[in-house]
Scaffold this active site. Structure first.
Site, PDB file in Angstrom:
ATOM      1  N   LYS A 133      -9.847  -9.416   2.933  1.00 24.44           N
ATOM      2  CA  LYS A 133     -10.249  -7.999   2.916  1.00 24.44           C
ATOM      3  C   LYS A 133      -9.735  -7.329   1.643  1.00 24.44           C
ATOM      4  CE  LYS A 133      -7.720  -4.795   5.312  1.00 24.44           C
ATOM      5  NZ  LYS A 133      -7.360  -3.657   4.453  1.00 24.44           N
ATOM      6  N   ASN A 134      -8.470  -7.592   1.319  1.00 23.87           N
ATOM      7  CA  ASN A 134      -7.857  -6.869   0.203  1.00 23.87           C
ATOM      8  C   ASN A 134      -8.335  -7.348  -1.169  1.00 23.87           C
ATOM      9  OD1 ASN A 134      -6.580  -5.329   2.055  1.00 23.87           O
ATOM     10  ND2 ASN A 134      -4.517  -6.157   1.722  1.00 23.87           N
TER      11      ASN A 134
ATOM     12  N   CYS B 158      -4.650   3.383   7.302  1.00 20.27           N
ATOM     13  CA  CYS B 158      -3.657   3.230   8.374  1.00 20.27           C
ATOM     14  C   CYS B 158      -2.510   4.207   8.180  1.00 20.27           C
ATOM     15  CB  CYS B 158      -3.092   1.814   8.341  1.00 20.27           C
ATOM     16  SG  CYS B 158      -4.102   0.626   9.210  1.00 20.27           S
TER      17      CYS B 158
ATOM     18  N   ARG C  30       2.016   7.258   1.666  1.00 18.40           N
ATOM     19  CA  ARG C  30       0.972   6.690   0.810  1.00 18.40           C
ATOM     20  C   ARG C  30       0.421   7.669  -0.239  1.00 18.40           C
ATOM     21  NH1 ARG C  30      -2.419   2.339   4.294  1.00 18.40           N
ATOM     22  NH2 ARG C  30      -2.153   1.146   2.414  1.00 18.40           N
TER      23      ARG C  30
ATOM     24  N   ASP D 188       2.247  -6.771   5.028  1.00 17.25           N
ATOM     25  CA  ASP D 188       1.117  -6.881   5.958  1.00 17.25           C
ATOM     26  C   ASP D 188       1.327  -7.970   7.011  1.00 17.25           C
ATOM     27  OD1 ASP D 188      -0.132  -4.838   4.684  1.00 17.25           O
ATOM     28  OD2 ASP D 188      -1.679  -6.046   3.720  1.00 17.25           O
TER      29      ASP D 188
ATOM     30  N   ARG E 123     -10.844  -3.390  11.542  1.00 19.57           N
ATOM     31  CA  ARG E 123     -10.856  -3.104  10.094  1.00 19.57           C
ATOM     32  C   ARG E 123     -10.499  -4.347   9.280  1.00 19.57           C
ATOM     33  NH1 ARG E 123      -6.865   0.885   8.547  1.00 19.57           N
ATOM     34  NH2 ARG E 123      -7.708   0.258   6.549  1.00 19.57           N
TER      35      ARG E 123
HETATM   36  C1  UD1 Z   1      -2.326  -2.550  -0.658  1.00 22.88           C
HETATM   37  C2  UD1 Z   1      -3.008  -3.265   0.494  1.00 22.88           C
HETATM   38  C3  UD1 Z   1      -2.178  -3.120   1.760  1.00 22.88           C
HETATM   39  C4  UD1 Z   1      -0.761  -3.622   1.520  1.00 22.88           C
HETATM   40  C5  UD1 Z   1      -0.150  -2.960   0.288  1.00 22.88           C
HETATM   41  C6  UD1 Z   1       1.208  -3.536  -0.084  1.00 22.88           C
HETATM   42  C7  UD1 Z   1      -5.361  -3.101  -0.022  1.00 22.88           C
HETATM   43  C8  UD1 Z   1      -6.694  -2.537   0.339  1.00 22.88           C
HETATM   44  N1  UD1 Z   1      -4.309  -2.662   0.692  1.00 22.88           N
HETATM   45  O1  UD1 Z   1      -2.240  -1.174  -0.301  1.00 22.88           O
HETATM   46  O2  UD1 Z   1      -2.802  -3.889   2.788  1.00 22.88           O
HETATM   47  O3  UD1 Z   1       0.034  -3.319   2.640  1.00 22.88           O
HETATM   48  O4  UD1 Z   1      -1.025  -3.112  -0.847  1.00 22.88           O
HETATM   49  O5  UD1 Z   1       1.113  -4.892  -0.278  1.00 22.88           O
HETATM   50  O6  UD1 Z   1      -5.240  -3.943  -0.889  1.00 22.88           O
HETATM   51  N2  UD1 Z   1       2.869   4.311  -3.754  1.00 22.88           N
HETATM   52  C9  UD1 Z   1       3.235   5.497  -4.325  1.00 22.88           C
HETATM   53  N3  UD1 Z   1       2.365   6.116  -5.197  1.00 22.88           N
HETATM   54  C10 UD1 Z   1       1.149   5.573  -5.496  1.00 22.88           C
HETATM   55  C11 UD1 Z   1       0.780   4.340  -4.895  1.00 22.88           C
HETATM   56  C12 UD1 Z   1       1.656   3.740  -4.022  1.00 22.88           C
HETATM   57  O7  UD1 Z   1       4.332   6.013  -4.076  1.00 22.88           O
HETATM   58  O8  UD1 Z   1       0.400   6.174  -6.285  1.00 22.88           O
HETATM   59  C13 UD1 Z   1       3.780   3.642  -2.788  1.00 22.88           C
HETATM   60  C14 UD1 Z   1       3.170   3.621  -1.376  1.00 22.88           C
HETATM   61  O9  UD1 Z   1       3.392   4.817  -0.695  1.00 22.88           O
HETATM   62  C15 UD1 Z   1       3.872   2.447  -0.753  1.00 22.88           C
HETATM   63  C16 UD1 Z   1       4.043   1.490  -1.938  1.00 22.88           C
HETATM   64  O10 UD1 Z   1       3.898   2.273  -3.115  1.00 22.88           O
HETATM   65  O11 UD1 Z   1       5.133   2.829  -0.268  1.00 22.88           O
HETATM   66  C17 UD1 Z   1       3.051   0.349  -1.942  1.00 22.88           C
HETATM   67  O12 UD1 Z   1       1.757   0.853  -2.069  1.00 22.88           O
HETATM   68  P1  UD1 Z   1       0.586   0.050  -2.791  1.00 22.88           P
HETATM   69  O13 UD1 Z   1       1.127  -1.206  -3.380  1.00 22.88           O
HETATM   70  O14 UD1 Z   1      -0.124   1.004  -3.689  1.00 22.88           O
HETATM   71  O15 UD1 Z   1      -0.332  -0.326  -1.566  1.00 22.88           O
HETATM   72  P2  UD1 Z   1      -1.884  -0.071  -1.396  1.00 22.88           P
HETATM   73  O16 UD1 Z   1      -2.592  -0.415  -2.659  1.00 22.88           O
HETATM   74  O17 UD1 Z   1      -2.116   1.238  -0.757  1.00 22.88           O
END
Ligand code: UD1
Length: 434
Positions: free
Chosen positions: A22-23, A116, A121, A307, A399
């Site tokens: 999915k990711n 989720c 986030r 995850d 999902r």
């Molecule tokens: C992606 C994955 C999700 C997985 C996560 C971490 C997809 C669609 N989703 O989510 O399944 O759990 O990686 O492996 O690929 N953060 C900030 N500011 C930002 C962006 C992120 O503070 O602008 C923080 C988030 O709140 C979180 C951490 O960074 O605490 C990790 O987030 P991130 O690596 O961005 O995860 P996603 O891309 O949302």
């Protein structure tokens, strides 16, 4: 809304074939609009999040076709740079359209993404990176507008190796003027898959999977060479491994990318499972009773994936002894534990640490899924629990899992999806229990 009914106690045996990640599928699909032509994606999972992404692409003017696990996106005529609020709120990964629309249309207008409920986030890292590439961004609390006549390559140092922000930078700078260097990017296998897809369309991206990524901007992309096959889903693999482990089973998983699972293998070995690995298959044979593990900390790849955390916690809930799991990525990722404990498990949460006192037996329970992976954890507990359990709010599970009930039934589980005719909602369910 459907619910799952599970009669626990069966050992899982047999073999299944895993679907694509999915990711990987989500960022690659959003990147298809960079190509003024056709992208063919094989091994594309049939999931709620993927369907939502395909609808977004159609809304932008793309022609989309699915035949089995092959999805074709013709992005010759993208005619909109806006995504409506409902689509954006349905999943977090819709934020990736910010980079792809900006690249294709020179502007993007989107609402803040949903997904989720596992933590705050924020998207500050995405926004700052796009600004550094030359985008003008205005935010008004619920929506974001982004404009740039031309994106210019630059050096971007990420304060945290965010997966989504790394993907947004790669997508937006693939077609740009100059070279973009990302220092401290995310190194997840799905980032490598995205870079491979874009490179097969003529992009010039090197270093994906390492601690520095270099993107030499090109003028345009072409249709991908033949097709791109999405990598197998490593989180799906760890889900079925956890299900096998708790039931004392012996299963074979086909279509596995073994190298992406190295962060979870030591944990399953420590639990007492035997792993038999080939290039693209994995057999896991679990002991009659799992052993505790000393400690697990979720970390960015190549650390233990956040995850997979909830599914492994569910398996450990029945292990002999006490295990400790620390969640370092999302602050709210233990919400499912209240529901899990309804199976008679003994898990204490102290801020970001779960102390899992393994219990001898799990009993049946009626629970609701709080989020995608937390929902999968409840399924795993129900597979072990004696008697009939029901899991509602399974739209969260849909999902990320294609026909979870069919795959588990193939492995010998007694599981059925039924219509929720009592009209159970999460709210009514919580009231009924309190
Ligand atoms: C992606 C994955 C999700 C997985 C996560 C971490 C997809 C669609 N989703 O989510 O399944 O759990 O990686 O492996 O690929 N953060 C900030 N500011 C930002 C962006 C992120 O503070 O602008 C923080 C988030 O709140 C979180 C951490 O960074 O605490 C990790 O987030 P991130 O690596 O961005 O995860 P996603 O891309 O949302």
């Amino acid at each position: 809304m459907d619910i799952l009914k599970i009669n626990g106690g069966n050992k899982l045996t047999g073999e299944i074939t895993l679907h694509g990640a999915k990711n990987s599928a989500l960022p690659i699909l959003s990147a298809t609009i960079l190509v003024k032509g056709v992208s063919v994606l094989h091994n594309c999972p049939k999931l709620k999040d993927v369907d939502e992404t395909l609808s977004i692409l159609e809304g932008l003017g793309c022609k989309v076709k699915r035949e089995g696990s092959t999805v074709t996106v013709d992005a010759t005529d993208v005619n909109s740079s806006k995504i409506d609020e409902k689509a954006m709120r349905s999943m977090r990964s819709s934020i990736l359209f910010l980079g792809s629309l900006l690249s294709r249309c020179k502007e993007a207008s989107i609402f803040l993404p949903g997904g989720c409920d596992i933590g705050a986030r924020p998207i500050d890292i995405h926004i700052n990176a796009l600004k550094q590439l030359g985008a003008e961004i205005t935010e008004n609390g619920s929506s974001i507008c982004c404009k740039a006549d031309e994106l210019k390559g630059t050096k971007i140092v990420l304060p945290f190796c965010s997966v989504g922000a790394t993907e947004n930078i790669i997508i937006s700078s693939a077609i740009s003027n100059g070279t973009t260097t990302i220092i401290n990017p995310a190194r997840e296998p799905e980032i490598v898959d995205l870079a491979n897809f874009l490179n097969s369309c003529g992009a010039d991206i090197s270093g994906a999977g390492n601690s520095v990524i270099e993107i030499k901007g090109v003028k345009r992309l072409h249709s991908c060479n033949n097709y791109h096959s999405i990598i197998p889903d490593r989180i799906l693999a760890s889900t079925y491994m956890s299900a096998c482990a708790i039931t004392g089973g012996d299963i074979m998983l086909n279509n596995v990318k073994v190298s992406t699972l190295t962060p979870v293998f030591p944990v399953f070995s420590e639990m007492g499972c035997k792993l038999y690995i080939t290039d693209n298959t994995l057999r896991i044979k679990a002991p009659a009773r799992l052993k505790k593990v000393r400690s697990i900390k979720t970390l960015p790849y190549p650390g233990f994936p956040t995850d997979s955390q909830s599914m492994v916690v569910a398996a450990l809930s029945n292990a002999k002894g006490t295990s400790v799991v620390k969640e370092n990525i999302f602050e709210n990722r233990f919400r499912y534990v209240n529901e899990l404990n309804r199976f008679g498990t003994d898990i204490e949460i102290n801020d970001r640490i779960a102390i899992i006192n393994g219990v001898d037996n799990l009993h049946s329970a009626n629970v609701f899924a709080t989020d995608l992976r937390g929902g999968a954890a409840l399924v795993i507990a129900a597979l072990k629990a004696e008697g009939e359990s029901t899991i509602s709010s399974i739209e969260h599970i849909d999902r990320g899992y294609e026909s979870i009930e069919n795959n588990l039934a193939l492995l010998g589980a007694d599981i059925k999806r039924i219509k929720n005719e009592e009209g159970f909602t999460e709210e009514k369910f919580t009231k009924a229990k309190s």
